[in-house]
Design a protein around this motif. Structure first.
Motif, mmCIF file in Angstrom:
data_model
loop_
_atom_site.group_PDB
_atom_site.id
_atom_site.type_symbol
_atom_site.label_atom_id
_atom_site.label_comp_id
_atom_site.label_asym_id
_atom_site.label_seq_id
_atom_site.Cartn_x
_atom_site.Cartn_y
_atom_site.Cartn_z
ATOM 1 N N VAL A 133 -47.149 -57.435 50.163
ATOM 2 C CA VAL A 133 -46.941 -58.690 50.868
ATOM 3 C C VAL A 133 -48.283 -59.269 51.285
ATOM 4 O O VAL A 133 -49.277 -58.540 51.421
ATOM 5 N N GLU A 134 -48.322 -60.571 51.500
ATOM 6 C CA GLU A 134 -49.538 -61.244 51.954
ATOM 7 C C GLU A 134 -49.886 -60.771 53.358
ATOM 8 O O GLU A 134 -49.016 -60.652 54.218
ATOM 9 N N LEU A 157 -49.244 -42.430 51.427
ATOM 10 C CA LEU A 157 -48.111 -42.513 52.351
ATOM 11 C C LEU A 157 -48.546 -42.994 53.722
ATOM 12 O O LEU A 157 -47.826 -43.748 54.384
ATOM 13 N N LEU A 158 -49.722 -42.594 54.175
ATOM 14 C CA LEU A 158 -50.231 -43.049 55.468
ATOM 15 C C LEU A 158 -50.476 -44.554 55.432
ATOM 16 O O LEU A 158 -50.140 -45.269 56.372
ATOM 17 N N HIS A 159 -51.039 -45.055 54.337
ATOM 18 C CA HIS A 159 -51.273 -46.489 54.189
ATOM 19 C C HIS A 159 -49.955 -47.260 54.203
ATOM 20 O O HIS A 159 -49.850 -48.319 54.793
ATOM 21 N N ILE A 160 -48.951 -46.723 53.526
ATOM 22 C CA ILE A 160 -47.653 -47.389 53.466
ATOM 23 C C ILE A 160 -47.020 -47.430 54.848
ATOM 24 O O ILE A 160 -46.492 -48.449 55.282
ATOM 25 N N TYR A 161 -47.068 -46.313 55.565
ATOM 26 C CA TYR A 161 -46.447 -46.235 56.886
ATOM 27 C C TYR A 161 -47.103 -47.197 57.862
ATOM 28 O O TYR A 161 -46.441 -47.886 58.624
ATOM 29 N N LYS A 214 -50.821 -56.253 51.654
ATOM 30 C CA LYS A 214 -50.403 -55.111 52.450
ATOM 31 C C LYS A 214 -49.328 -54.339 51.698
ATOM 32 O O LYS A 214 -48.450 -54.926 51.087
ATOM 33 N N VAL A 215 -49.383 -53.010 51.750
ATOM 34 C CA VAL A 215 -48.387 -52.152 51.113
ATOM 35 C C VAL A 215 -47.306 -51.840 52.135
ATOM 36 O O VAL A 215 -47.604 -51.471 53.264
ATOM 37 N N ILE A 216 -46.042 -51.998 51.730
ATOM 38 C CA ILE A 216 -44.934 -51.777 52.653
ATOM 39 C C ILE A 216 -43.687 -51.424 51.852
ATOM 40 O O ILE A 216 -43.585 -51.771 50.678
ATOM 41 N N GLU A 217 -42.770 -50.704 52.480
ATOM 42 C CA GLU A 217 -41.482 -50.423 51.829
ATOM 43 C C GLU A 217 -40.602 -51.662 51.926
ATOM 44 O O GLU A 217 -40.668 -52.409 52.897
ATOM 45 N N LEU A 218 -39.759 -51.844 50.945
ATOM 46 C CA LEU A 218 -38.889 -53.020 50.892
ATOM 47 C C LEU A 218 -37.953 -53.079 52.101
ATOM 48 O O LEU A 218 -37.682 -54.146 52.625
#
Length: 88
Positions: free
Chosen positions: A85-86, A10-14, A24-28
């Motif tokens: 995402v890139e 979750l920290l990585h996503i945020y 990169k990990v991200i919410e849609l």
């Protein structure tokens, strides 16, 4: 072979940190309309984030996402979906 979950996912996503393959990990919901993304880090198919559909009597809130190779193919994804995402 077992796969271990990424610590502090979750920290990585945020923070939008880099993950494997330079993605990169991200919410849609954090992507802008028209940006490209992948559903998995090793996926070959890319999608384009489209417009937002509000919750109504027909279904839940979602984003319309179009296949980058076939503009006639469209999928609906929840705003909380994790995408890749890139990193540029």
């Amino acid at each position: 072979m077992t796969t271990k979950p990424l610590p502090n996912l979750l920290l990585h996503i945020y923070e939008g940190n880099l993950l494997e393959n330079g993605l990169k990990v991200i919410e849609l919901r954090k992507l802008k309309e028209g940006e490209y993304f992948k559903r998995k880090s090793d996926a070959k198919k890319e999608y384009i984030r489209g417009h937002y559909n509000r919750k109504d009597s027909f279904g839940a809130a979602s984003f319309s996402c179009t296949d980058s190779d076939d503009i006639g193919r469209c999928i609906e994804l929840k705003p909380s979906t994790i995408v890749y995402v890139e990193a540029y």
